[in-house]
Design an enzyme around this catalytic site. Structure first.
Site, PDB file in Angstrom:
ATOM      1  N   TYR A 149       0.831  -1.217   0.000  1.00  0.00           N
ATOM      2  CA  TYR A 149       0.000   0.000   0.000  1.00  0.00           C
ATOM      3  C   TYR A 149       0.863   1.264   0.000  1.00  0.00           C
ATOM      4  CZ  TYR A 149      -3.748   3.247   1.333  1.00  0.00           C
ATOM      5  OH  TYR A 149      -4.644   4.293   1.374  1.00  0.00           O
ATOM      6  N   LYS A 153       1.243   4.111  -2.957  1.00  0.00           N
ATOM      7  CA  LYS A 153       0.865   5.518  -2.787  1.00  0.00           C
ATOM      8  C   LYS A 153       2.076   6.449  -3.042  1.00  0.00           C
ATOM      9  CE  LYS A 153      -3.520   4.931  -1.867  1.00  0.00           C
ATOM     10  NZ  LYS A 153      -4.560   5.316  -2.830  1.00  0.00           N
TER      11      LYS A 153
HETATM   12  P1  NAP Z   1     -13.352   1.921   0.598  1.00  0.00           P
HETATM   13  O1  NAP Z   1     -14.372   2.358   1.586  1.00  0.00           O
HETATM   14  O2  NAP Z   1     -12.798   0.549   0.659  1.00  0.00           O
HETATM   15  O3  NAP Z   1     -13.928   2.218  -0.881  1.00  0.00           O
HETATM   16  C1  NAP Z   1     -13.130   1.960  -1.997  1.00  0.00           C
HETATM   17  C2  NAP Z   1     -14.009   1.938  -3.232  1.00  0.00           C
HETATM   18  O4  NAP Z   1     -13.167   1.636  -4.362  1.00  0.00           O
HETATM   19  C3  NAP Z   1     -15.077   0.838  -3.167  1.00  0.00           C
HETATM   20  O5  NAP Z   1     -16.288   1.311  -3.698  1.00  0.00           O
HETATM   21  C4  NAP Z   1     -14.470  -0.249  -4.039  1.00  0.00           C
HETATM   22  O6  NAP Z   1     -15.424  -1.112  -4.622  1.00  0.00           O
HETATM   23  C5  NAP Z   1     -13.775   0.575  -5.100  1.00  0.00           C
HETATM   24  N1  NAP Z   1     -12.803  -0.246  -5.802  1.00  0.00           N
HETATM   25  C6  NAP Z   1     -11.786  -0.965  -5.269  1.00  0.00           C
HETATM   26  N2  NAP Z   1     -11.186  -1.691  -6.219  1.00  0.00           N
HETATM   27  C7  NAP Z   1     -11.824  -1.419  -7.373  1.00  0.00           C
HETATM   28  C8  NAP Z   1     -11.687  -1.884  -8.701  1.00  0.00           C
HETATM   29  N3  NAP Z   1     -10.773  -2.818  -9.038  1.00  0.00           N
HETATM   30  N4  NAP Z   1     -12.519  -1.419  -9.658  1.00  0.00           N
HETATM   31  C9  NAP Z   1     -13.457  -0.520  -9.343  1.00  0.00           C
HETATM   32  N5  NAP Z   1     -13.662  -0.049  -8.096  1.00  0.00           N
HETATM   33  C10 NAP Z   1     -12.857  -0.509  -7.126  1.00  0.00           C
HETATM   34  O7  NAP Z   1     -12.069   2.875   0.650  1.00  0.00           O
HETATM   35  P2  NAP Z   1     -11.924   4.407   1.085  1.00  0.00           P
HETATM   36  O8  NAP Z   1     -11.465   4.433   2.497  1.00  0.00           O
HETATM   37  O9  NAP Z   1     -13.118   5.197   0.694  1.00  0.00           O
HETATM   38  O10 NAP Z   1     -10.660   4.804   0.197  1.00  0.00           O
HETATM   39  C11 NAP Z   1     -10.764   5.569  -0.990  1.00  0.00           C
HETATM   40  C12 NAP Z   1      -9.381   6.053  -1.393  1.00  0.00           C
HETATM   41  O11 NAP Z   1      -8.816   6.816  -0.320  1.00  0.00           O
HETATM   42  C13 NAP Z   1      -8.393   4.923  -1.669  1.00  0.00           C
HETATM   43  O12 NAP Z   1      -7.567   5.263  -2.761  1.00  0.00           O
HETATM   44  C14 NAP Z   1      -7.578   4.851  -0.398  1.00  0.00           C
HETATM   45  O13 NAP Z   1      -6.297   4.317  -0.603  1.00  0.00           O
HETATM   46  C15 NAP Z   1      -7.543   6.309  -0.006  1.00  0.00           C
HETATM   47  N6  NAP Z   1      -7.251   6.531   1.422  1.00  0.00           N
HETATM   48  C16 NAP Z   1      -8.059   5.986   2.377  1.00  0.00           C
HETATM   49  C17 NAP Z   1      -7.755   6.178   3.728  1.00  0.00           C
HETATM   50  C18 NAP Z   1      -8.602   5.576   4.828  1.00  0.00           C
HETATM   51  O14 NAP Z   1      -8.129   5.549   5.992  1.00  0.00           O
HETATM   52  N7  NAP Z   1      -9.822   5.139   4.569  1.00  0.00           N
HETATM   53  C19 NAP Z   1      -6.644   6.950   4.081  1.00  0.00           C
HETATM   54  C20 NAP Z   1      -5.844   7.504   3.076  1.00  0.00           C
HETATM   55  C21 NAP Z   1      -6.170   7.289   1.744  1.00  0.00           C
HETATM   56  P3  NAP Z   1     -15.640  -2.615  -4.020  1.00  0.00           P
HETATM   57  O15 NAP Z   1     -15.971  -2.433  -2.567  1.00  0.00           O
HETATM   58  O16 NAP Z   1     -16.758  -3.121  -4.844  1.00  0.00           O
HETATM   59  O17 NAP Z   1     -14.337  -3.323  -4.234  1.00  0.00           O
END
Ligand code: NAP
Length: 244
Positions: A149, A153
């Site tokens: 991860y 990033k």
């Molecule tokens: P999340 O709740 O897991 O949501 C991620 C979304 O991306 C889900 O709708 C998922 O769909 C979709 N996705 C994943 N793989 C995919 C694929 N192959 N094709 C199409 N859609 C796909 O994650 P989040 O926390 O909102 O994170 C969103 C972004 O923020 C990510 O890039 C993550 O790295 C970044 N981020 C998150 C955090 C945190 O603490 N949450 C912190 C820093 C950065 P499915 O569920 O159907 O797979």
């Protein structure tokens, strides 16, 4: 400060859940014709029932060719949020090739694929555009278990800068947003245990993690004409963590 995206067409990847879902909803609220792309159809159906004007697109971004065909059918996109991301934590010595492939395919390679399709249209139309890549503080600080991860990033940050360099002459701005822990499904999966989250939280001067709304606001600012000279930035959303 009022942000309007009337007359603009926006695409958000990973919009079925979490951060992407809320960004897509806010874009609609601000007047953009919005396309919400995600992998799970049920999430997209529930989003559509919540916001009937949302355009939903089912695609698996791990499939480069398949998703590219779908993206090429969407028509012009002015605002792109490369938000889809996955995490596959493991201690460094146990990381498998499959975990690296999975994480890099979605967190890094899909950004290239989606952005190439959208930027091609932006370049042809000559009116520019704005792209925001969802990165993380894990791009700049080492966290245990974050081999795939964190390194993915780190790649997103440099990808953002190269895109900024090459797409800038076409009036396309490219920036990244780098939050620390956000309370989504992904955030909860890794950070609910206070034994793990406590030491990180204690290093954040504001003594709190990030709300989804904080990420939505930063992303909309970077997409908007309120940030016309912001380009190639990786905007930290971490409450001052990196100052310590
Ligand atoms: P999340 O709740 O897991 O949501 C991620 C979304 O991306 C889900 O709708 C998922 O769909 C979709 N996705 C994943 N793989 C995919 C694929 N192959 N094709 C199409 N859609 C796909 O994650 P989040 O926390 O909102 O994170 C969103 C972004 O923020 C990510 O890039 C993550 O790295 C970044 N981020 C998150 C955090 C945190 O603490 N949450 C912190 C820093 C950065 P499915 O569920 O159907 O797979």
């Amino acid at each position: 400060m009022e942000i309007s995206f009337h007359g603009k067409r926006a695409l958000v990847t990973g919009a079925g859940k979490g951060i992407g879902r809320e960004i897509a909803k806010k874009l609609v609220e601000c007047g953009a014709e919005t396309f919400a792309l995600s992998r799970t159809q049920a999430d997209l159906d529930s989003l559509k029932s919540e916001v009937t004007s949302m355009n939903i697109v089912q695609a698996d971004l791990q499939d480069w060719d398949g998703s590219r065909k779908i993206l090429e059918q969407l028509g012009p996109i002015d605002l792109l949020v490369n938000n889809a991301g996955v995490s596959s934590p493991a201690p460094f010595m146990e990381v498998k090739k499959e975990q690296l492939d999975f994480t890099y395919d979605i967190n890094v390679k899909a950004i290239v694929n989606v952005s190439q399709v959208c930027a091609k249209g932006m370049i042809e139309r000559g009116k520019g555009g704005a792209i925001v890549n969802m990165s993380s503080v894990a791009s700049t600080m080492a966290l245990k278990g974050h081999t795939s991860y964190g390194s993915s990033k780190g790649a997103v940050d440099m990808l953002t800068k190269v895109m900024c360099l090459e797409l800038g002459p076409h009036k396309i701005r490219v920036n990244a947003v780098n939050p620390t822990v956000v309370w989504t499904d992904m955030g909860k999966a890794s950070w609910t245990d206070p034994v793990k989250s406590g030491p990180l939280l204690s290093r954040i001067p504001l003594n709190k993690f990030v709300e989804v709304e904080d990420v939505v606001n930063a992303t909309l600012f970077l997409l908007s004409d309120k940030s016309t000279m912001v380009n190639g930035t990786c905007m930290l959303l971490e409450g001052g963590l990196s100052c310590c």
